[in-house]
Write an enzyme that holds these catalytic residues in place. Sequence first.
Site, short mmCIF file in Angstrom:
data_model
loop_
_atom_site.label_atom_id
_atom_site.label_comp_id
_atom_site.label_asym_id
_atom_site.label_seq_id
_atom_site.Cartn_x
_atom_site.Cartn_y
_atom_site.Cartn_z
N GLY A 1 22.48 -37.88 47.09
CA GLY A 1 23.40 -38.76 47.81
C GLY A 1 24.85 -38.63 47.43
O GLY A 1 25.65 -39.50 47.79
N ILE B 1 25.41 -34.95 53.91
CA ILE B 1 24.54 -35.82 54.69
C ILE B 1 24.00 -36.97 53.85
O ILE B 1 23.92 -38.11 54.32
CB ILE B 1 23.39 -35.00 55.31
CG1 ILE B 1 23.94 -34.06 56.40
CG2 ILE B 1 22.30 -35.91 55.88
CD1 ILE B 1 22.96 -33.00 56.85
N TYR C 1 14.86 -20.34 53.23
CA TYR C 1 15.29 -21.71 53.51
C TYR C 1 14.56 -22.26 54.73
O TYR C 1 14.03 -23.39 54.71
CB TYR C 1 16.79 -21.74 53.74
CG TYR C 1 17.32 -23.11 54.12
CD1 TYR C 1 17.54 -24.08 53.16
CD2 TYR C 1 17.62 -23.42 55.44
CE1 TYR C 1 18.03 -25.34 53.51
CE2 TYR C 1 18.11 -24.66 55.80
CZ TYR C 1 18.31 -25.62 54.83
OH TYR C 1 18.79 -26.85 55.19
#
Length: 242
Positions: free
Chosen positions: A14, A18, A149
Amino acid sequence: MSKLQGKVAVVTGGTTGIGFATAKRFVDEGATVFITGRRQKELDEAVEAIGGDVVGVRGDVSKLPDLDRLYETVKVRGKIDVLVANAGTGEFAPLASLTEEHFDKLFDLNVKGTLFTVQKALPLMNDGGSIILIGSVASVKGTASFGTYGATKAAVRSLVRTWTVELKDRRIRSNVLSPGPIRTPLVDLQQPEAIARIVATIPMGRIGEPDEVAKAAVFLASDDSSFVTGIELFVDGGRGQV
């Protein structure tokens, strides 16, 4: 009334991008939010920038003792209503030269870390809660040198299908939120010509902003999505849809 008033949320990763935008939106909507980050300085800066009822807990989600410490901290404040498994990383590596180290790094953080973030949260989650996994348009669009990924994010999508069934008796909803190219630190590191090539693949003709993903996360976290579970919600400017 705020959409997450009185809720307790956990957002991993966080401190930037995003995850940061999502934590800020959640706080603005009335939630108590716990965020994680691997570096204390960035974590402290994020807590200060978000403001309001937010708590930072340093840790790496790929390390299970760090997850245990996170949830011990959360337990003091109560049960979890919303869990956003956002922590992850991406690297470019062509198939012919990618290494075991590259593979392990991405799968440890993006898949193992996500799985155990959710598993270890379950005893603290309220019935009727919301689990949101951050996926990626890379799971459905082939991009050169981005295969590892993309595979990690395809695995995340698969996990949500299983958890939707496994957790139905507790009415816990599990969904994937899959961004397209978003203006994050990883994207900002790319050369202008690389950004131009990316933009050319997006029908809306631009890079997205972290807060546009955060707004979708609020939807999946709140009662506005009370009959939504098992889905993959793309916030990608149409890139993965055409």
